[in-house]
Design an enzyme around this catalytic site. Structure first.
Site, mmCIF file in Angstrom:
data_model
loop_
_atom_site.group_PDB
_atom_site.id
_atom_site.type_symbol
_atom_site.label_atom_id
_atom_site.label_comp_id
_atom_site.label_asym_id
_atom_site.label_seq_id
_atom_site.Cartn_x
_atom_site.Cartn_y
_atom_site.Cartn_z
ATOM 1 N N LYS A 1 0.686 -1.539 -0.087
ATOM 2 C CA LYS A 1 0.226 0.188 -0.183
ATOM 3 C C LYS A 1 1.499 1.258 -0.101
ATOM 4 C CE LYS A 1 -0.059 0.025 5.369
ATOM 5 N NZ LYS A 1 -1.339 0.025 6.325
ATOM 6 N N ARG B 1 -10.795 0.026 14.930
ATOM 7 C CA ARG B 1 -10.889 0.689 13.801
ATOM 8 C C ARG B 1 -11.872 0.381 13.053
ATOM 9 N NH1 ARG B 1 -4.836 1.989 10.819
ATOM 10 N NH2 ARG B 1 -5.304 -0.604 10.255
ATOM 11 N N TYR C 1 13.758 31.680 8.189
ATOM 12 C CA TYR C 1 12.268 32.482 8.734
ATOM 13 C C TYR C 1 12.998 32.492 10.507
ATOM 14 C CZ TYR C 1 10.466 31.962 3.862
ATOM 15 O OH TYR C 1 10.476 31.832 2.681
ATOM 16 N N MET D 1 10.392 26.030 3.041
ATOM 17 C CA MET D 1 9.390 24.917 1.755
ATOM 18 C C MET D 1 10.614 24.550 1.016
ATOM 19 S SD MET D 1 6.423 26.013 -1.748
ATOM 20 C CE MET D 1 5.395 27.039 0.317
HETATM 21 C C1 LIG Z 1 -4.521 -4.336 7.724
HETATM 22 C C2 LIG Z 1 -3.508 -3.709 7.424
HETATM 23 N N1 LIG Z 1 -2.410 -5.317 8.088
HETATM 24 C C3 LIG Z 1 -0.953 -5.476 7.382
HETATM 25 C C4 LIG Z 1 -0.444 -4.031 7.228
HETATM 26 C C5 LIG Z 1 0.908 -4.198 7.609
HETATM 27 O O1 LIG Z 1 2.370 -3.687 8.806
HETATM 28 P P1 LIG Z 1 3.574 -3.746 9.099
HETATM 29 O O2 LIG Z 1 3.970 -2.428 8.283
HETATM 30 O O3 LIG Z 1 3.813 -3.289 10.330
HETATM 31 O O4 LIG Z 1 3.860 -4.953 8.634
HETATM 32 C C6 LIG Z 1 -0.944 -2.453 7.778
HETATM 33 C C7 LIG Z 1 0.067 -1.769 7.784
HETATM 34 O O5 LIG Z 1 -0.442 -1.038 8.551
HETATM 35 C C8 LIG Z 1 -2.272 -2.706 8.049
HETATM 36 O O6 LIG Z 1 -2.823 -2.138 7.699
#
Ligand SMILES: Cc1ncc(COP(=O)(O)O)c(C=O)c1O
Length: 366
Positions: A35, A129, A256, A304
């Site tokens: 992801k 969550r 700054y 920036m």
């Molecule tokens: C649902 C879910 N599974 C697995 C992971 C992987 O987690 P990690 O990077 O701690 O292995 C994540 C990441 O946060 C996640 O949201």
């Protein structure tokens, strides 16, 4: 030449995935979580390396991320667990993606669509969550079991405190997860592939591997639990080329707000990185960069586009065009920077953006 770059070592990713596959053994499927553009490493290059190194499945947060992987030519099993009930799922449904179901409402949407789909039911076990609450497990299990076009691959849940190995909440969640699997099976679902463990649980709790683990951070070579060493290799280095070295006199102040004043005559190095490139403004006071193997403090405000580094009287003759390592190989680790800045290494590797260019190293045998 690039003023600002992340160097991504694909061989390090390959090494880490091999190690993880070895660690979980042949009976547990290894999902590498890609992801957020592979935690900032660039999913298009990283995903094939992971698959070649032993990943059985790739995990995405959003279904759009998974659909994008298909359009990159990735035909491996994919799981994605974030989507909104009103979303158009047609691309995902035609792409053979296992879709996470985190609520009764999401389950009902897939039932109503009447298009064949594989799902993983995301159950709430104590993180509070995103997952089906225990009170609705029975209804969701029955609903999906009764839908002939839906194949439930298994259950998944996420651990809140696995990065604190002594925290008893992990066992509470694991018990709840086992109860969910038992209930789903009683409801008629086979649930062959259940998964709970993220990186910290995969590394520290082999008893929680179930049928599959979902590993993100460790694939990129960082330890999720302070003090552990699984011989992982960090894959990302963030580096900036110095664009100017200039003198500053004792008592003169820089950047700054003039928040830093030179304690003696000396030199400043200017780096082309700022908050538009993902360097948090709040990092003032925490960042040490490495130039030619020596560590120097960042001083003054983060702008920036620029920061300045205090070279003192510049004993090693740092010059414009020399490279400064913000974190990574040849410098401080992402974990050290995270500790200094009061955050976690996960956030640090997701930071580089803006004008940062990615440069890939290794992976040539692909
Ligand atoms: C649902 C879910 N599974 C697995 C992971 C992987 O987690 P990690 O990077 O701690 O292995 C994540 C990441 O946060 C996640 O949201």
């Amino acid at each position: 030449m690039s003023l600002l770059s992340t160097r991504i070592n694909l061989d390090a990713i390959s090494h880490n995935v091999h190690k993880l596959k070895e660690l979980v053994g042949p009976d547990v499927r290894l999902m590498c979580v890609v992801k957020a553009d592979a935690y900032g490493h660039g999913v298009e290059k990283v995903a094939p390396v992971m698959l070649k190194a032993g990943a059985d499945v790739l995990g995405c947060a959003t279904v759009d991320e998974a659909v994008a992987l298909r359009s990159m030519g990735i035909d491996a099993p994919l799981v994605a667990w974030m989507w909104e009930p009103e979303q158009d799922l047609s691309d995902a449904l035609s792409s053979n993606i296992v879709i996470g179901v985190p609520s009764l409402q999401h389950a009902q949407v897939l039932v109503d669509i009447e298009v064949p789909v594989k799902v993983a039911i995301k159950v709430e076990t104590g993180m509070h969550r995103n997952g089906v609450d225990r009170a609705q497990w029975a209804e969701v299990f029955a609903l999906l079991n009764d839908a002939p076009h839906i194949e439930v691959t298994g259950l998944m849940s996420h651990l809140a405190c696995a990065d604190e190995p002594d925290n008893p909440h992990t066992d509470v969640q694991a018990e709840e997860f086992r109860a969910a699997i038992a209930q789903a099976r009683e409801a008629g679902l086979e649930c062959p592939i259940n998964h709970l463990a993220n990186s910290p649980a995969t590394l520290t709790r082999p008893d929680l591997h179930f049928d599959q683990v979902r590993v993100g951070l460790a694939c990129y070579g960082l330890e999720p639990v302070a003090g552990l060493d699984h011989e992982l290799q960090p894959a990302m280095t963030w580096a900036a080329n110095i664009i100017n070295v200039k003198p500053i006199k004792k008592g003169e102040s820089s950047c700054y707000g003039l928040t830093w004043t030179a304690p003696a005559d000396g030199y400043l190095a200017v780096l082309p990185v700022g908050y538009a490139d993902g360097l948090p403004r709040s990092i003032q006071g925490s960042l040490q960069v490495t130039i030619g193997g020596k560590s120097y403090p960042h001083v003054g405000r983060v702008s920036m586009d620029q920061i300045v580094i205090d070279l003192g009287d510049n004993p090693f003759g740092v010059r414009a065009d020399d490279e400064a390592i913000i974190f990574g190989e040849g410098g401080h680790s992402a974990t050290e920077l995270a500790d200094a800045a009061g955050t976690i290494n996960y956030e640090i590797i997701c930071r580089p953006t803006g004008r940062t260019k990615r440069i890939y190293e290794g992976g040539i045998d692909l």
